[in-house]
Design an enzyme around this catalytic site. Structure first.
Site, mmCIF file in Angstrom:
data_model
loop_
_atom_site.group_PDB
_atom_site.id
_atom_site.type_symbol
_atom_site.label_atom_id
_atom_site.label_comp_id
_atom_site.label_asym_id
_atom_site.label_seq_id
_atom_site.Cartn_x
_atom_site.Cartn_y
_atom_site.Cartn_z
ATOM 1 N N CYS A 48 24.535 31.875 -67.866
ATOM 2 C CA CYS A 48 24.857 31.043 -66.694
ATOM 3 C C CYS A 48 25.288 29.642 -67.141
ATOM 4 O O CYS A 48 26.221 29.065 -66.573
ATOM 5 C CB CYS A 48 23.653 30.927 -65.760
ATOM 6 S SG CYS A 48 23.082 32.484 -65.076
ATOM 7 N N CYS B 30 18.911 30.700 -67.458
ATOM 8 C CA CYS B 30 19.846 31.759 -67.896
ATOM 9 C C CYS B 30 20.904 31.193 -68.851
ATOM 10 O O CYS B 30 21.722 30.361 -68.455
ATOM 11 C CB CYS B 30 20.478 32.362 -66.652
ATOM 12 S SG CYS B 30 21.929 33.374 -66.931
#
Length: 102
Positions: free
Chosen positions: A33, A30
Protein backbone atom coordinates in the site's frame (compact mmCIF):
# COMPACT_ATOMS: atom_id res chain seq x y z
CA UNK A 1 -6.38 18.08 -6.86
CA UNK A 2 -5.99 16.66 -3.41
CA UNK A 3 -6.79 13.19 -2.17
CA UNK A 4 -10.14 12.81 -0.46
CA UNK A 5 -10.33 10.72 2.70
CA UNK A 6 -13.40 8.58 2.06
CA UNK A 7 -15.53 7.23 4.89
CA UNK A 8 -19.07 5.97 5.32
CA UNK A 9 -20.29 9.54 5.96
CA UNK A 10 -19.12 10.96 2.62
CA UNK A 11 -19.14 7.80 0.50
CA UNK A 12 -22.48 8.43 -1.24
CA UNK A 13 -21.41 11.87 -2.48
CA UNK A 14 -18.13 10.36 -3.73
CA UNK A 15 -19.89 7.44 -5.41
CA UNK A 16 -22.32 9.77 -7.18
CA UNK A 17 -19.62 12.16 -8.42
CA UNK A 18 -19.92 13.34 -12.01
CA UNK A 19 -16.20 12.59 -12.39
CA UNK A 20 -14.73 9.07 -12.64
CA UNK A 21 -13.64 8.03 -9.14
CA UNK A 22 -10.47 6.15 -8.19
CA UNK A 23 -10.60 4.56 -4.73
CA UNK A 24 -7.48 3.24 -3.01
CA UNK A 25 -8.26 0.74 -0.23
CA UNK A 26 -5.22 0.60 2.06
CA UNK A 27 -3.91 0.17 5.60
CA UNK A 28 -1.07 2.05 7.26
CA UNK A 29 0.78 -1.20 8.09
CA UNK A 30 0.65 -2.54 4.49
CA UNK A 31 3.98 -2.40 2.61
CA UNK A 32 2.54 -2.70 -0.93
CA UNK A 33 0.00 0.00 0.00
CA UNK A 34 2.87 2.35 0.81
CA UNK A 35 4.33 1.62 -2.65
CA UNK A 36 1.04 2.46 -4.42
CA UNK A 37 0.17 5.52 -2.33
CA UNK A 38 2.62 7.97 -3.99
CA UNK A 39 1.44 6.81 -7.43
CA UNK A 40 -2.18 7.47 -6.47
CA UNK A 41 -1.17 10.88 -5.07
CA UNK A 42 0.57 11.68 -8.35
CA UNK A 43 -2.47 10.66 -10.41
CA UNK A 44 -4.68 12.91 -8.24
CA UNK A 45 -2.32 15.85 -8.67
CA UNK A 46 -1.90 15.45 -12.45
CA UNK A 47 -5.51 14.57 -13.37
CA UNK A 48 -8.14 17.01 -12.07
CA UNK A 49 -10.71 15.25 -14.26
CA UNK A 50 -10.75 12.38 -11.73
CA UNK A 51 -11.88 12.27 -8.12
CA UNK A 52 -9.34 10.30 -6.10
CA UNK A 53 -10.09 8.95 -2.66
CA UNK A 54 -8.40 6.71 -0.11
CA UNK A 55 -10.19 4.35 2.24
CA UNK A 56 -8.39 3.00 5.29
CA UNK A 57 -9.77 -0.55 5.63
CA UNK A 58 -9.01 -0.61 9.37
CA UNK A 59 -11.18 2.46 9.95
CA UNK A 60 -13.88 1.68 7.34
CA UNK A 61 -14.45 -2.10 7.38
CA UNK A 62 -18.02 -1.68 6.08
CA UNK A 63 -16.80 -0.01 2.89
CA UNK A 64 -14.09 -2.63 2.42
CA UNK A 65 -16.74 -5.33 2.79
CA UNK A 66 -19.09 -3.56 0.37
CA UNK A 67 -16.32 -3.74 -2.27
CA UNK A 68 -15.41 -7.34 -1.35
CA UNK A 69 -11.86 -6.23 -0.54
CA UNK A 70 -9.96 -9.38 0.47
CA UNK A 71 -6.41 -8.10 0.03
CA UNK A 72 -4.85 -4.68 -0.06
CA UNK A 73 -4.04 -2.51 -1.78
CA UNK A 74 -7.22 -2.73 -3.83
CA UNK A 75 -7.99 -0.07 -6.41
CA UNK A 76 -11.53 0.48 -7.64
CA UNK A 77 -12.93 2.76 -10.34
CA UNK A 78 -16.49 4.06 -10.14
CA UNK A 79 -18.25 5.75 -13.05
CA UNK A 80 -21.86 6.94 -12.87
CA UNK A 81 -22.25 5.28 -9.47
CA UNK A 82 -21.15 1.84 -10.74
CA UNK A 83 -17.88 -0.05 -10.18
CA UNK A 84 -16.32 -0.35 -13.64
CA UNK A 85 -13.06 -2.01 -12.61
CA UNK A 86 -11.33 -3.31 -9.52
CA UNK A 87 -7.86 -4.69 -9.00
CA UNK A 88 -5.99 -6.08 -5.99
CA UNK A 89 -2.26 -5.68 -5.50
CA UNK A 90 0.27 -3.01 -6.36
CA UNK A 91 -0.03 -1.68 -9.91
CA UNK A 92 2.20 0.62 -11.95
CA UNK A 93 0.90 4.06 -12.89
CA UNK A 94 0.07 3.19 -16.54
CA UNK A 95 -2.16 0.30 -15.42
CA UNK A 96 -3.99 2.48 -12.91
CA UNK A 97 -4.55 5.18 -15.54
CA UNK A 98 -5.79 2.52 -17.99
CA UNK A 99 -8.38 1.44 -15.39
CA UNK A 100 -9.65 5.02 -15.23
CA UNK A 101 -9.68 5.50 -18.98
CA UNK A 102 -11.45 2.27 -19.94
Amino acid sequence: MSILVVNKNNFNSVKNSSKPVLLDFYADWCGPCRMVSPIVDEIAKENPQYLVGKINVDKEPELAQAFSVLSIPTLAVIKNGQITSQSAGARPKPEILAMLES
